[in-house]
Design a protein around this motif. Structure first.
Motif, PDB file in Angstrom:
ATOM      1  N   GLU A 170       0.841  -1.235  -0.033  1.00 16.00           N
ATOM      2  CA  GLU A 170      -0.040   0.041   0.052  1.00 16.00           C
ATOM      3  C   GLU A 170       0.679   1.173   0.095  1.00 16.00           C
ATOM      4  OE1 GLU A 170      -3.842   2.075   2.305  1.00 16.00           O
ATOM      5  OE2 GLU A 170      -3.085   0.147   3.161  1.00 16.00           O
ATOM      6  N   SER A 194      -1.767  -1.273  -9.051  1.00 12.29           N
ATOM      7  CA  SER A 194      -2.651  -0.308  -8.636  1.00 12.29           C
ATOM      8  C   SER A 194      -3.964  -1.399  -8.335  1.00 12.29           C
ATOM      9  CB  SER A 194      -3.205   0.482  -9.844  1.00 12.29           C
ATOM     10  OG  SER A 194      -3.328  -0.368 -11.023  1.00 12.29           O
ATOM     11  N   SER A 195      -3.943  -2.732  -8.699  1.00  7.50           N
ATOM     12  CA  SER A 195      -5.062  -3.491  -8.498  1.00  7.50           C
ATOM     13  C   SER A 195      -4.759  -4.381  -7.338  1.00  7.50           C
ATOM     14  CB  SER A 195      -5.205  -4.506  -9.723  1.00  7.50           C
ATOM     15  OG  SER A 195      -4.205  -5.639  -9.835  1.00  7.50           O
ATOM     16  N   LEU A 197       2.867   5.171 -11.014  1.00  4.65           N
ATOM     17  CA  LEU A 197       2.209   4.042 -10.789  1.00  4.65           C
ATOM     18  C   LEU A 197       1.689   3.308 -12.080  1.00  4.65           C
ATOM     19  CD1 LEU A 197       0.510   2.367  -8.609  1.00  4.65           C
ATOM     20  CD2 LEU A 197      -1.210   4.186  -8.799  1.00  4.65           C
ATOM     21  N   GLU A 198       1.248   4.125 -13.147  1.00  2.00           N
ATOM     22  CA  GLU A 198       0.846   3.412 -14.529  1.00  2.00           C
ATOM     23  C   GLU A 198       2.056   2.513 -14.940  1.00  2.00           C
ATOM     24  OE1 GLU A 198      -0.847   4.565 -18.566  1.00  2.00           O
ATOM     25  OE2 GLU A 198      -0.491   6.215 -17.126  1.00  2.00           O
ATOM     26  N   ALA A 209       2.450   1.756  -3.675  1.00  2.00           N
ATOM     27  CA  ALA A 209       1.692   2.273  -4.472  1.00  2.00           C
ATOM     28  C   ALA A 209       1.345   3.661  -4.180  1.00  2.00           C
ATOM     29  CB  ALA A 209       0.312   1.548  -4.315  1.00  2.00           C
ATOM     30  N   GLU A 210       1.262   4.148  -2.985  1.00  2.00           N
ATOM     31  CA  GLU A 210       1.096   5.519  -2.779  1.00  2.00           C
ATOM     32  C   GLU A 210       2.375   6.276  -3.245  1.00  2.00           C
ATOM     33  OE1 GLU A 210       0.452   5.732   1.528  1.00  2.00           O
ATOM     34  OE2 GLU A 210      -1.723   4.997   1.297  1.00  2.00           O
ATOM     35  N   ALA A 229      -3.232  -3.090  -4.404  1.00  2.00           N
ATOM     36  CA  ALA A 229      -2.521  -2.215  -3.215  1.00  2.00           C
ATOM     37  C   ALA A 229      -3.615  -2.300  -1.994  1.00  2.00           C
ATOM     38  CB  ALA A 229      -2.312  -0.918  -3.584  1.00  2.00           C
ATOM     39  N   GLU A 288       2.230   6.625  -6.971  1.00  2.00           N
ATOM     40  CA  GLU A 288       1.240   7.579  -7.590  1.00  2.00           C
ATOM     41  C   GLU A 288       1.674   8.935  -7.369  1.00  2.00           C
ATOM     42  OE1 GLU A 288      -3.591   8.055  -7.537  1.00  2.00           O
ATOM     43  OE2 GLU A 288      -2.514   7.119  -5.649  1.00  2.00           O
TER      44      GLU A 288
END
Length: 285
Positions: free
Chosen positions: A234, A266-267, A246-247, A237-238, A269, A241
C-alpha cells in the motif's frame, strides 16, 4: 580395498547416473592414474569438502537450470532452508518437483526480527555444514532465486569459512523472481540508455519523501525493482502515485507457487501480500 563411506556414496551415485558398474568405474580410475593422466577429474564427480550454493529459481520447476540439476545430483548431501522442520520449504518444493530423486536435509532458519535468534540459527546451520564437509561430503545448499543476491547462502558460506578456512565455495546461478515477473508481464527491464536498480523495500526508504526510492523514481530513465515489499504494498503504491510512476508498475507474488498473483500494482494495493513478492517500475520509454 577400503573406501570411506562418503566416497562409497559418491561412487554408487555415479554408477547409477552413468549406468556402469562400480567395479568398472574403479578400474577406469586406476587406469587413469597409472597412465599418468594429470587432467582434472570429470565435472560430474563430487569434490570432498566442497560447498556449492545452488539457485533453484523463483518457483516454477522448469526454471531450474541444467547446471543446477547436475550439482544437486552430484552432491553427497543437499541442504534446504526451512522455517519449520516438519514442513516442506519453498526451495525444497521446487527441487521435489524438478528432481524427485534428490533427497534433502532440512535446516532450521529463524525468520524473526530478533537478531540473536537469527544468528543462533545461522550458527547452527554453519556448524552442521562444516560437520558434513569435514566428513568428506560435497554439500549443496539450495536457495530461492540466486545464491549471490538476497540469499541466506552467503551467511552460511561465511560461517563455514570461519570454522573451516580451507573450504572451497562455488555457486550455481539461478533465475531471479524479477526476471520471471518481467517475462510474464511483458516488461522490458532496461535498454542500453536506461538504468536498472534492485532494492529491498525498506519501510523507511519507501515512506521518506527524500529517500533513495523517491530519488530513483524521479529519474524517468530508471527501472526500479523492489523486493520483499508485500507487507508494504500500500505504501509502495502511494509513493508510485505521488511520483507519477504507478501506471505500468507490475506486482508479482509467489511466482510459480500455489497462491501466485501477477498484476498491476494499482490492482493489489488494497489487499495483503506475502513476503515473497516483487514490484517492477519500468523506465518510461
Amino acid at each position: 580395498m577400503y573406501l570411506p563411506d562418503s566416497l562409497k556414496r559418491r561412487l554408487s551415485a555415479l554408477a547409477e547416473r552413468t549406468h556402469r558398474s562400480e567395479a568398472e568405474l574403479i578400474r577406469s580410475a586406476v587406469e587413469h592414474l597409472v597412465e599418468g593422466d594429470a587432467s582434472p577429474p570429470p565435472a560430474e564427480l563430487a569434490v570432498p569438502g566442497r560447498l556449492v550454493g545452488v539457485g533453484v529459481g523463483p518457483g516454477s520447476a522448469d526454471l531450474l537450470t541444467v547446471r543446477a540439476l547436475r550439482a544437486l545430483r552430484r552432491a553427497d548431501v543437499v541442504l534446504a532452508p526451512s522455517t519449520d522442520l516438519s514442513a516442506v520449504g519453498r526451495a525444497e518444493a521446487i527441487v521435489r518437483d524438478a528432481a524427485p530423486d534428490v533427497v534433502v536435509e532440512r535446516m532450521a532458519f529463524a525468520m524473526t526480527p530478533d537478531p540473536e535468534a537469527r544468528q543462533a540459527a545461522l550458527d547452527a546451520a554453519a556448524a552442521r555444514t562444516v560437520e558434513l564437509l569435514e566428513a568428506g561430503d560435497e554439500v549443496a545448499f539450495i536457495t530461492l532465486g540466486d545464491p549471490n543476491l538476497y540469499s541466506t547462502f552467503s551467511s552460511v558460506a561465511d560461517g563455514a569459512r570461519e570454522r573451516r578456512p580451507n573450504t572451497t565455495v562455488l555457486t550455481v546461478p539461478g533465475v531471479m523472481a524479477f526476471q520471471d515477473l518481467a517475462t510474464r508481464a511483458g516488461v522490458v527491464l532496461a535498454d542500453d540508455q536506461q538504468t536498472f536498480v534492485v532494492l529491498p523495500a525498506n519501510e523507511a526508504e519507501v515512506s521518506e519523501p527524500g529517500g533513495r526510492v523517491a530519488e530513483l523514481l524521479a529519474d524517468p530513465g530508471c527501472t526500479l525493482v523492489l523486493y520483499k515489499g508485500g507487507r508494504r504494498i500500500e505504501a509502495i503504491a502511494e509513493r508510485l502515485e505521488e511520483m507519477g510512476r504507478l501506471e505500468g508498475a507490475t506486482f508479482g507474488e509467489l511466482l510459480g507457487m500455489p497462491g501466485e498473483r501477477v498484476g498491476p500494482v494499482s490492482s493489489v494495493a488494497d489487499r495483503p501480500a506475502s513476503y515473497l513478492s516483487a514490484v517492477i517500475v519500468p523506465a518510461k520509454r
